[in-house]
Design an enzyme around this catalytic site. Sequence first.
Site, PDB file in Angstrom:
ATOM      1  N   SER A   1       6.719   5.719  12.111  1.00 10.88           N
ATOM      2  CA  SER A   1       6.174   7.065  12.003  1.00 10.88           C
ATOM      3  C   SER A   1       6.856   7.826  10.865  1.00 10.88           C
ATOM      4  CB  SER A   1       6.355   7.831  13.316  1.00 10.88           C
ATOM      5  OG  SER A   1       5.678   9.085  13.260  1.00 10.88           O
ATOM      6  N   GLY A   2       6.271   8.947  10.524  1.00  3.64           N
ATOM      7  CA  GLY A   2       6.875   9.796   9.490  1.00  3.64           C
ATOM      8  C   GLY A   2       6.076   9.844   8.207  1.00  3.64           C
ATOM      9  N   GLY A   3       4.990   9.092   8.170  1.00  5.57           N
ATOM     10  CA  GLY A   3       4.122   9.147   7.006  1.00  5.57           C
ATOM     11  C   GLY A   3       4.773   8.537   5.772  1.00  5.57           C
TER      12      GLY A   3
ATOM     13  N   HIS B   1       3.144   7.651  21.077  1.00  6.39           N
ATOM     14  CA  HIS B   1       3.545   8.696  20.132  1.00  6.39           C
ATOM     15  C   HIS B   1       2.312   9.302  19.474  1.00  6.39           C
ATOM     16  CE1 HIS B   1       4.132   9.777  15.886  1.00  6.39           C
ATOM     17  NE2 HIS B   1       5.288  10.294  16.244  1.00  6.39           N
ATOM     18  N   ASN B   2       1.421   8.463  19.029  1.00  2.32           N
ATOM     19  CA  ASN B   2       0.221   8.973  18.363  1.00  2.32           C
ATOM     20  C   ASN B   2      -0.688   9.712  19.339  1.00  2.32           C
ATOM     21  OD1 ASN B   2       1.309   7.487  16.235  1.00  2.32           O
ATOM     22  ND2 ASN B   2      -0.715   6.981  15.428  1.00  2.32           N
TER      23      ASN B   2
ATOM     24  N   GLY C   1       0.845  -1.200   0.000  1.00  2.48           N
ATOM     25  CA  GLY C   1       0.000   0.000   0.000  1.00  2.48           C
ATOM     26  C   GLY C   1       0.876   1.245   0.000  1.00  2.48           C
ATOM     27  N   LYS C   2       0.276   2.375   0.448  1.00  2.00           N
ATOM     28  CA  LYS C   2       1.008   3.637   0.459  1.00  2.00           C
ATOM     29  C   LYS C   2       2.348   3.514   1.193  1.00  2.00           C
ATOM     30  CE  LYS C   2      -2.456   5.812   2.375  1.00  2.00           C
ATOM     31  NZ  LYS C   2      -3.356   6.801   2.999  1.00  2.00           N
ATOM     32  N   MET C   3       2.324   2.840   2.330  1.00  2.00           N
ATOM     33  CA  MET C   3       3.536   2.739   3.133  1.00  2.00           C
ATOM     34  C   MET C   3       4.487   1.691   2.554  1.00  2.00           C
ATOM     35  SD  MET C   3       3.401   5.006   5.547  1.00  2.00           S
ATOM     36  CE  MET C   3       4.514   4.498   6.879  1.00  2.00           C
ATOM     37  N   GLY C   4       3.939   0.541   2.175  1.00  5.70           N
ATOM     38  CA  GLY C   4       4.765  -0.565   1.707  1.00  5.70           C
ATOM     39  C   GLY C   4       5.540  -0.226   0.441  1.00  5.70           C
TER      40      GLY C   4
ATOM     41  N   LYS D   1       4.786   3.483  19.777  1.00  9.71           N
ATOM     42  CA  LYS D   1       4.128   4.144  18.649  1.00  9.71           C
ATOM     43  C   LYS D   1       2.717   4.610  19.048  1.00  9.71           C
ATOM     44  CE  LYS D   1       3.394   5.557  14.445  1.00  9.71           C
ATOM     45  NZ  LYS D   1       2.056   5.263  14.053  1.00  9.71           N
TER      46      LYS D   1
ATOM     47  N   ASN E   1       0.251  -0.551  12.333  1.00 11.48           N
ATOM     48  CA  ASN E   1      -0.226   0.064  13.565  1.00 11.48           C
ATOM     49  C   ASN E   1      -1.048  -0.904  14.403  1.00 11.48           C
ATOM     50  OD1 ASN E   1       0.782   2.705  13.776  1.00 11.48           O
ATOM     51  ND2 ASN E   1      -0.621   3.421  12.189  1.00 11.48           N
TER      52      ASN E   1
ATOM     53  N   GLU F   1       0.728  12.992  19.534  1.00 13.71           N
ATOM     54  CA  GLU F   1       0.401  13.646  18.252  1.00 13.71           C
ATOM     55  C   GLU F   1      -1.015  14.221  18.267  1.00 13.71           C
ATOM     56  OE1 GLU F   1       1.198  11.022  14.769  1.00 13.71           O
ATOM     57  OE2 GLU F   1      -0.873  11.492  14.254  1.00 13.71           O
ATOM     58  N   TYR F   2      -1.972  13.454  18.810  1.00 19.88           N
ATOM     59  CA  TYR F   2      -3.342  13.971  18.939  1.00 19.88           C
ATOM     60  C   TYR F   2      -3.345  15.275  19.743  1.00 19.88           C
ATOM     61  CZ  TYR F   2      -5.993   9.815  17.307  1.00 19.88           C
ATOM     62  OH  TYR F   2      -6.559   8.809  16.572  1.00 19.88           O
TER      63      TYR F   2
END
Lengths: 297, 297, 297, 297
Positions: A120-122, A173-174, A9-12, A170, A94, A177-178
């Site tokens: 992390s890091g998008g 971390h999120n 996907g987007k990350m992979g 993680k 996640n 982030e919120y």
Amino acid sequence: MKVGLIGLGKMGLNLGQNLMDHNHSVVAFDLNTAAVEDMKSKGAEGAASIKELVSKLETPRIVWIMVPHSVVDSVLDELKPLLSKGDIVIEAGNSHYKESIERYNQMKEFGVSYLDVGTSGGMEGARNGACYMVGGDQEAWDIVEPIFKDTAVENGYLYAGKSGSGHFLKMVHNGVEYGFMAAIGEGFEVLEKSDFDFDYEKVARVWNNGSVIRSWLMELTEKAFAKDANLDEIKGIMQSSGEGKWTVETALDLQTATPVIALSLLMRYRSLENDTFTGKVVAALRNEFGGHAVVKN
Amino acid sequence: MKVGLIGLGKMGLNLGQNLMDHNHSVVAFDLNTAAVEDMKSKGAEGAASIKELVSKLETPRIVWIMVPHSVVDSVLDELKPLLSKGDIVIEAGNSHYKESIERYNQMKEFGVSYLDVGTSGGMEGARNGACYMVGGDQEAWDIVEPIFKDTAVENGYLYAGKSGSGHFLKMVHNGVEYGFMAAIGEGFEVLEKSDFDFDYEKVARVWNNGSVIRSWLMELTEKAFAKDANLDEIKGIMQSSGEGKWTVETALDLQTATPVIALSLLMRYRSLENDTFTGKVVAALRNEFGGHAVVKN
Amino acid sequence: MKVGLIGLGKMGLNLGQNLMDHNHSVVAFDLNTAAVEDMKSKGAEGAASIKELVSKLETPRIVWIMVPHSVVDSVLDELKPLLSKGDIVIEAGNSHYKESIERYNQMKEFGVSYLDVGTSGGMEGARNGACYMVGGDQEAWDIVEPIFKDTAVENGYLYAGKSGSGHFLKMVHNGVEYGFMAAIGEGFEVLEKSDFDFDYEKVARVWNNGSVIRSWLMELTEKAFAKDANLDEIKGIMQSSGEGKWTVETALDLQTATPVIALSLLMRYRSLENDTFTGKVVAALRNEFGGHAVVKN
Amino acid sequence: MKVGLIGLGKMGLNLGQNLMDHNHSVVAFDLNTAAVEDMKSKGAEGAASIKELVSKLETPRIVWIMVPHSVVDSVLDELKPLLSKGDIVIEAGNSHYKESIERYNQMKEFGVSYLDVGTSGGMEGARNGACYMVGGDQEAWDIVEPIFKDTAVENGYLYAGKSGSGHFLKMVHNGVEYGFMAAIGEGFEVLEKSDFDFDYEKVARVWNNGSVIRSWLMELTEKAFAKDANLDEIKGIMQSSGEGKWTVETALDLQTATPVIALSLLMRYRSLENDTFTGKVVAALRNEFGGHAVVKN
């Protein structure tokens, strides 16, 4: 190293390219065959099935799973009979840390090491330098550290300890982030309600240069306002994908007062509603005792 | 006793009748002459002006002001030259306690006693038995106590101490009230979002009989649901008239952590909005770093 | 009716007497034999075991379980082989509604009806008139309704619907209760931090007579201050027994914004700490960027 | 340019050097003569009084005030008779924006321009590149922009608009900062309460490299943990210097829901207490209705 990558996907996809940039070889699989072709065009070996992917790896096999957390278990079910003692599974999505610990224990029965990796890091991070938080056995970590070192930004990875610690970090971390995002949003809402006439893009820029709150999120805030000066085009609906909720649930289990993270989550839920039952009840009560007018639907 | 009553709105009219029920005589004034006629028809003496009202009272004069807090000062400006040493002014609206202290000091220069009175219980209370919290000089209080005793419910009045303490108590009372109402609202919202099928009127009734949260507000909740079973007809817009905000501001000045009262207020403000800038910023940020879709306006 | 009562703690003992006051007969069991003797002295039949208790009941047997929620399952395990089709189990402790639904399903396999009952009103309520919220099958409810009617205050019981709804209602009731209590506490804290000199017992009394926030909890507030005028003797440690946490967790699952209930819970957790890591981090950060002094341990 | 600098505390001294590094000349005054000598030793002209300072400037005079906000008015009172039409006063401390607007109006009567400047970045920023948010008249700004450009980091200054906008922006900046700090603190508290064994310095480092929450405050968090691995040496007392409170008060005035910023402030207040009256009341109530034990003082 040779890495079997499941999930394009987007990350992979971005991670696969990142791995190959650093001279690792990738065997790629996804149910979406177009994505596999895409990875092949960029230099990866393709696989038509998880079985084929595993067969193309060398012992100890390194399998990197980058799929939505809801399908991790089905991937593991397929993997289990195919892997051997000493193989290493990296799960970098996640997942909830408690599930990761369970999966670690399941895989351990087969002699397979299981590393839970918070990433992390998008998308940009996955492509050019991510941030990794890793939990699991030290021995497995020692073997795969080079691929994390190569695909992370400098100082952007941490072996955090025993199984679960990667996804736990993680998750938290999120949660943080919120809180950051809500604080930024609230700040701009105060600006917006004031009778000053601020240029939000310029505000984000100055807050991002030399101020105490300079941060990557403030950079992104600047970018967002550069595209749409007053965010007129979008609705303020704040979706969430789970880690913030997990953080609050974990805080409750640990009897930890985390009001800022909790409220940043609750306000996301509030944003999903046009009207609330709470509001109806309060409006009705004000009418009952004080004769205050209600607004009719 | 003979009481000059200035202000014949919802509260004043009911109070006037309550006073007369207990054999006090009332001289009534309001800019709205129809209201004065109404009071006259119920047995009060009318006055066409504040001057006339004052002239009809006996020394020490007792003037009860029951007007919106924004017009108290103009009433006092008219009263000042008309009153004499020893007269007593009762201000029973929802003024800020700091303003009441200032007014007390102003009136003191004229030798006039000033009592700040927080009144609770709504219109029905004003008519049949109110709840009073009174601040000001003890000597003035001793003179007027009978009229409070007669128009309050049993045990429903308190001389709370020096000037300002009455309105301070009432302010905090309202802050607590905000918290109660929000808690009730949130509880019913959880019921409403669940997959159970509750009858809210019956729930309010059972919660009001024998449970820990039985309360007048729960009685009112039952009444509200009796009229509109699911509150379908009203919008959840929660207005506020100031005391909750004053409570939070006071808490900030006193460095007191009052998260429940503060949030009950902030959620009222949130209910005034269809969409929020906070939400827009957070949604835009999620799009920037994660590619999460935004909802377009 | 004849009721087998398992669990003779604070609540069970009072309920047993309440049942007998209304001409129901009670077979009582508790591991604590002294409590059994106590109930016997008040007119109950005693039982030396759950087995004996069951043997002394008539078909359809009615077993009322009043034990801590952590031991409900072990009681049910003992009961299962002893009960028959048509028997009715009433579980009136503070169980999580999801557990109650599971237990309902388990008992259903044996043909036994299972009612989940939330009980409010404290010990005094159990003795003289409780408040019940009941979930489970309508047919079972129709049989046992008389014992609820007799031991509740007037209008103090509600058959709320399918299995789980009783404990769900009680859970949310307690969430609302957390909010009420926090609001009351915060209000008095503002009074206490002010420079007025309030008599808290008198404040609670006046707030409880005619005011909008009059409530049973305000009555109890008055009682508490009557015993200890400034609560000097007790520490402000706010324990919690689970239902508030469950309410917040449920709200998160239902994506419901319940900030007031959530904060009332988080502040309870905060009260368990002398110092917080959050505070240390923030103090350290203020020192880093602003040179603000920290307080050394 | 030649700048008269009044106030040679932590911020003023650093700013003075920064100005001189960029070839601006500085006339320095402080009641603390040692600080004046210090600035002289670094190349500034000294002044023994505000009068002398003003006399050493050229028309249009530029006076930069860098003093605690509580003494700004007394400095302005001294300055007023000394300045002439066209002179420019820069007030770069942490004043409330409403006070700045009042001062702007006062100075305008004398024909003097008044710029309200929010300064961020701490002492290091003042020395090597600060972040400025400026409000006031455009014409005055155009004259002094060069000295802001020279002493700020790149893109680190913004002329934000009419009088007050500079301090308003800085106020809200600090509100956001409160939220960031609280979120970071809460995150680490969750880590600390967990049964994982995290190295907080390493966590801060990895969160600061490639993650979504990378930020200057996270850098400072890393530094703080580098000095004291578990912050054992400091107490978690969170002082505050006003801007966070002003932000919340402003949000209330604007009817803006800012729960995250509000809670970050309220938890600071909570951290100042060893015990709370809220807690005492809640503990007493739990004892009243449920017989729950209280902890004795």
